[in-house]
Design a protein around this motif. Structure first.
Motif, PDB file in Angstrom:
ATOM      1  N   CYS A  93      -3.088   9.331   5.663  1.00 42.81           N
ATOM      2  CA  CYS A  93      -3.307   8.420   6.787  1.00 42.81           C
ATOM      3  C   CYS A  93      -2.369   8.793   7.923  1.00 42.81           C
ATOM      4  CB  CYS A  93      -3.047   6.965   6.394  1.00 42.81           C
ATOM      5  SG  CYS A  93      -4.241   6.293   5.227  1.00 42.81           S
ATOM      6  N   ILE A  94      -2.864   8.691   9.123  1.00 39.50           N
ATOM      7  CA  ILE A  94      -2.075   8.878  10.337  1.00 39.50           C
ATOM      8  C   ILE A  94      -2.067   7.534  11.052  1.00 39.50           C
ATOM      9  CG2 ILE A  94      -1.864  10.110  12.523  1.00 39.50           C
ATOM     10  CD1 ILE A  94      -4.139  11.692  10.120  1.00 39.50           C
ATOM     11  N   ASP A 108      -2.592   8.094  -3.341  1.00 40.00           N
ATOM     12  CA  ASP A 108      -3.283   8.576  -4.531  1.00 40.00           C
ATOM     13  C   ASP A 108      -3.605   7.404  -5.454  1.00 40.00           C
ATOM     14  OD1 ASP A 108      -4.273  10.604  -6.269  1.00 40.00           O
ATOM     15  OD2 ASP A 108      -2.436  10.500  -7.439  1.00 40.00           O
ATOM     16  N   LEU A 109      -4.816   7.363  -5.936  1.00 37.01           N
ATOM     17  CA  LEU A 109      -5.249   6.414  -6.959  1.00 37.01           C
ATOM     18  C   LEU A 109      -5.867   7.268  -8.069  1.00 37.01           C
ATOM     19  CD1 LEU A 109      -5.818   3.375  -7.718  1.00 37.01           C
ATOM     20  CD2 LEU A 109      -8.111   3.812  -6.852  1.00 37.01           C
ATOM     21  N   PRO A 110      -5.042   7.712  -9.038  1.00 36.11           N
ATOM     22  CA  PRO A 110      -5.523   8.715  -9.997  1.00 36.11           C
ATOM     23  C   PRO A 110      -6.412   8.189 -11.116  1.00 36.11           C
ATOM     24  CG  PRO A 110      -3.231   8.208 -10.426  1.00 36.11           C
ATOM     25  CD  PRO A 110      -3.619   7.450  -9.192  1.00 36.11           C
ATOM     26  N   ASN A 111      -6.230   6.975 -11.568  1.00 37.69           N
ATOM     27  CA  ASN A 111      -6.923   6.478 -12.765  1.00 37.69           C
ATOM     28  C   ASN A 111      -7.450   5.067 -12.560  1.00 37.69           C
ATOM     29  OD1 ASN A 111      -6.246   8.811 -14.445  1.00 37.69           O
ATOM     30  ND2 ASN A 111      -4.153   8.050 -14.267  1.00 37.69           N
ATOM     31  N   GLY A 112      -8.391   4.893 -11.649  1.00 35.55           N
ATOM     32  CA  GLY A 112      -8.915   3.568 -11.364  1.00 35.55           C
ATOM     33  C   GLY A 112     -10.078   3.190 -12.252  1.00 35.55           C
ATOM     34  N   THR A 113     -10.294   1.877 -12.350  1.00 36.84           N
ATOM     35  CA  THR A 113     -11.422   1.323 -13.087  1.00 36.84           C
ATOM     36  C   THR A 113     -12.292   0.546 -12.111  1.00 36.84           C
ATOM     37  OG1 THR A 113     -10.084   1.132 -15.081  1.00 36.84           O
ATOM     38  CG2 THR A 113     -12.098  -0.182 -15.001  1.00 36.84           C
ATOM     39  N   LEU A 114     -13.583   0.798 -12.132  1.00 35.72           N
ATOM     40  CA  LEU A 114     -14.495   0.098 -11.227  1.00 35.72           C
ATOM     41  C   LEU A 114     -14.515  -1.394 -11.532  1.00 35.72           C
ATOM     42  CD1 LEU A 114     -17.513   2.580 -11.219  1.00 35.72           C
ATOM     43  CD2 LEU A 114     -15.751   2.322  -9.473  1.00 35.72           C
ATOM     44  N   GLY A 115     -14.487  -2.214 -10.496  1.00 36.45           N
ATOM     45  CA  GLY A 115     -14.644  -3.657 -10.644  1.00 36.45           C
ATOM     46  C   GLY A 115     -13.383  -4.441 -10.922  1.00 36.45           C
ATOM     47  N   VAL A 116     -12.212  -3.796 -10.966  1.00 34.43           N
ATOM     48  CA  VAL A 116     -10.950  -4.502 -11.197  1.00 34.43           C
ATOM     49  C   VAL A 116      -9.901  -4.024 -10.201  1.00 34.43           C
ATOM     50  CG1 VAL A 116     -11.405  -4.798 -13.665  1.00 34.43           C
ATOM     51  CG2 VAL A 116     -10.071  -2.849 -12.911  1.00 34.43           C
ATOM     52  N   THR A 121      -0.247   4.927  -5.663  1.00 31.48           N
ATOM     53  CA  THR A 121       1.016   5.239  -4.997  1.00 31.48           C
ATOM     54  C   THR A 121       0.719   5.832  -3.631  1.00 31.48           C
ATOM     55  OG1 THR A 121       1.993   5.770  -7.142  1.00 31.48           O
ATOM     56  CG2 THR A 121       3.186   6.526  -5.207  1.00 31.48           C
ATOM     57  N   TYR A 122       1.526   5.443  -2.639  1.00 32.20           N
ATOM     58  CA  TYR A 122       1.470   6.152  -1.375  1.00 32.20           C
ATOM     59  C   TYR A 122       2.878   6.486  -0.932  1.00 32.20           C
ATOM     60  CZ  TYR A 122       2.326   1.806   1.298  1.00 32.20           C
ATOM     61  OH  TYR A 122       2.848   0.648   1.809  1.00 32.20           O
ATOM     62  N   TYR A 123       2.974   7.507  -0.111  1.00 32.22           N
ATOM     63  CA  TYR A 123       4.258   8.042   0.326  1.00 32.22           C
ATOM     64  C   TYR A 123       4.255   8.142   1.843  1.00 32.22           C
ATOM     65  CZ  TYR A 123       3.806   9.710  -4.457  1.00 32.22           C
ATOM     66  OH  TYR A 123       3.588   9.786  -5.810  1.00 32.22           O
ATOM     67  N   TYR A 124       5.262   7.565   2.474  1.00 30.07           N
ATOM     68  CA  TYR A 124       5.502   7.868   3.878  1.00 30.07           C
ATOM     69  C   TYR A 124       6.169   9.224   3.882  1.00 30.07           C
ATOM     70  CZ  TYR A 124       4.710   3.018   5.348  1.00 30.07           C
ATOM     71  OH  TYR A 124       4.166   1.804   5.622  1.00 30.07           O
ATOM     72  N   ASN A 133      11.569  12.184  10.200  1.00 29.28           N
ATOM     73  CA  ASN A 133      12.558  12.268   9.113  1.00 29.28           C
ATOM     74  C   ASN A 133      12.665  10.989   8.290  1.00 29.28           C
ATOM     75  OD1 ASN A 133      13.280  14.953   9.821  1.00 29.28           O
ATOM     76  ND2 ASN A 133      14.570  14.130  11.464  1.00 29.28           N
ATOM     77  N   LYS A 134      11.681  10.127   8.322  1.00 33.02           N
ATOM     78  CA  LYS A 134      11.668   8.926   7.485  1.00 33.02           C
ATOM     79  C   LYS A 134      10.764   9.180   6.290  1.00 33.02           C
ATOM     80  CE  LYS A 134      13.957   6.390  10.481  1.00 33.02           C
ATOM     81  NZ  LYS A 134      15.245   5.808  10.235  1.00 33.02           N
ATOM     82  N   SER A 135      11.141   8.602   5.152  1.00 31.89           N
ATOM     83  CA  SER A 135      10.275   8.740   3.976  1.00 31.89           C
ATOM     84  C   SER A 135      10.477   7.543   3.056  1.00 31.89           C
ATOM     85  CB  SER A 135      10.575  10.041   3.235  1.00 31.89           C
ATOM     86  OG  SER A 135      11.894  10.021   2.733  1.00 31.89           O
ATOM     87  N   SER A 136       9.488   7.295   2.228  1.00 37.14           N
ATOM     88  CA  SER A 136       9.545   6.200   1.282  1.00 37.14           C
ATOM     89  C   SER A 136       8.421   6.377   0.274  1.00 37.14           C
ATOM     90  CB  SER A 136       9.381   4.869   2.024  1.00 37.14           C
ATOM     91  OG  SER A 136       9.541   3.790   1.145  1.00 37.14           O
ATOM     92  N   THR A 137       8.640   5.877  -0.936  1.00 43.29           N
ATOM     93  CA  THR A 137       7.601   5.870  -1.960  1.00 43.29           C
ATOM     94  C   THR A 137       7.192   4.425  -2.198  1.00 43.29           C
ATOM     95  OG1 THR A 137       8.506   7.843  -3.015  1.00 43.29           O
ATOM     96  CG2 THR A 137       7.068   6.452  -4.358  1.00 43.29           C
ATOM     97  N   CYS A 138       5.899   4.175  -2.222  1.00 40.39           N
ATOM     98  CA  CYS A 138       5.392   2.816  -2.326  1.00 40.39           C
ATOM     99  C   CYS A 138       4.340   2.731  -3.425  1.00 40.39           C
ATOM    100  CB  CYS A 138       4.757   2.392  -1.005  1.00 40.39           C
ATOM    101  SG  CYS A 138       5.796   2.704   0.444  1.00 40.39           S
ATOM    102  N   GLU A 139       4.319   1.610  -4.118  1.00 41.91           N
ATOM    103  CA  GLU A 139       3.268   1.332  -5.084  1.00 41.91           C
ATOM    104  C   GLU A 139       2.370   0.258  -4.495  1.00 41.91           C
ATOM    105  OE1 GLU A 139       5.164   0.269  -8.738  1.00 41.91           O
ATOM    106  OE2 GLU A 139       5.608   2.355  -9.222  1.00 41.91           O
ATOM    107  N   TYR A 140       1.080   0.383  -4.735  1.00 46.17           N
ATOM    108  CA  TYR A 140       0.155  -0.601  -4.199  1.00 46.17           C
ATOM    109  C   TYR A 140      -0.867  -0.996  -5.255  1.00 46.17           C
ATOM    110  CZ  TYR A 140      -3.366   3.093  -3.623  1.00 46.17           C
ATOM    111  OH  TYR A 140      -4.261   4.110  -3.845  1.00 46.17           O
TER     112      TYR A 140
END
Length: 160
Positions: A93-94, A108-116, A121-124, A133-140
């Motif tokens: 994303c920009i 990235d959403l590596p192992n999703g299940t339909l309907g739930v 994870t996303y990373y700045y 020069n900013k960075s962060s790791t986020c779970e969603y």
């Protein structure tokens, strides 16, 4: 097939993103990201689909704060297995704020299940201007609340 396309083209999301590690100001982006997705679905046999395209829209902060009125473009892809009820998706994303500064994210959403609800994870990964020069790791967690029209929400938290 219509429901799967609705899954792939989500029209509205309410985002609660704690981006203190990224912003450097301990700010939160709390608001709404409405997007429209365009792309192409490829049928891979009877039970599998592959979608590639882009989600684009804008972010509106509830309090006029972080990322308020930013444009967001997200090139992405999604694999769907209708028999096993699984999905995997990823993209970048920009985010461009009204000052013209850009923030870059990879998700990235590596192992999703339909309907739930599904976790990813996303990373700045940086950006320009105030986001350089900013960075962060986020779970969603993303969940569709009305599968028939593709409406849902996303909640997230970030770590320094």
């Amino acid at each position: 097939m219509k429901k799967i396309i609705s899954l792939l083209i989500v029209l509205a999301v309410s985002a609660f993103i704690n981006s203190s590690a990224f912003s450097g100001h301990h700010e939160k982006a709390v608001g709404y990201f409405g997007w429209f997705g365009v792309g192409k679905v490829y049928q891979l046999g009877e039970s599998k689909l592959f979608w590639v395209g882009e989600f684009s829209g804008s972010f509106r902060s509830d309090d006029g704060g972080f990322f308020h009125k930013a444009s967001v473009r997200c090139p992405a892809s999604n694999r769907v297995d209708l028999v096993n009820g699984t999905t995997s998706a990823n993209g970048v994303c920009i985010v461009k704020d009204p000052d013209g500064d850009e923030a870059y994210l990879e998700w990235d959403l590596p192992n999703g299940t339909l309907g739930v609800a599904n976790k990813g994870t996303y990373y700045y990964t940086g950006g320009t201007g105030k986001y350089e020069n900013k960075s962060s790791t986020c779970e969603y967690v993303v969940e569709l609340t009305d599968f028939s029209v593709g409406v849902g929400y996303l909640t997230a938290s970030c770590k320094e």
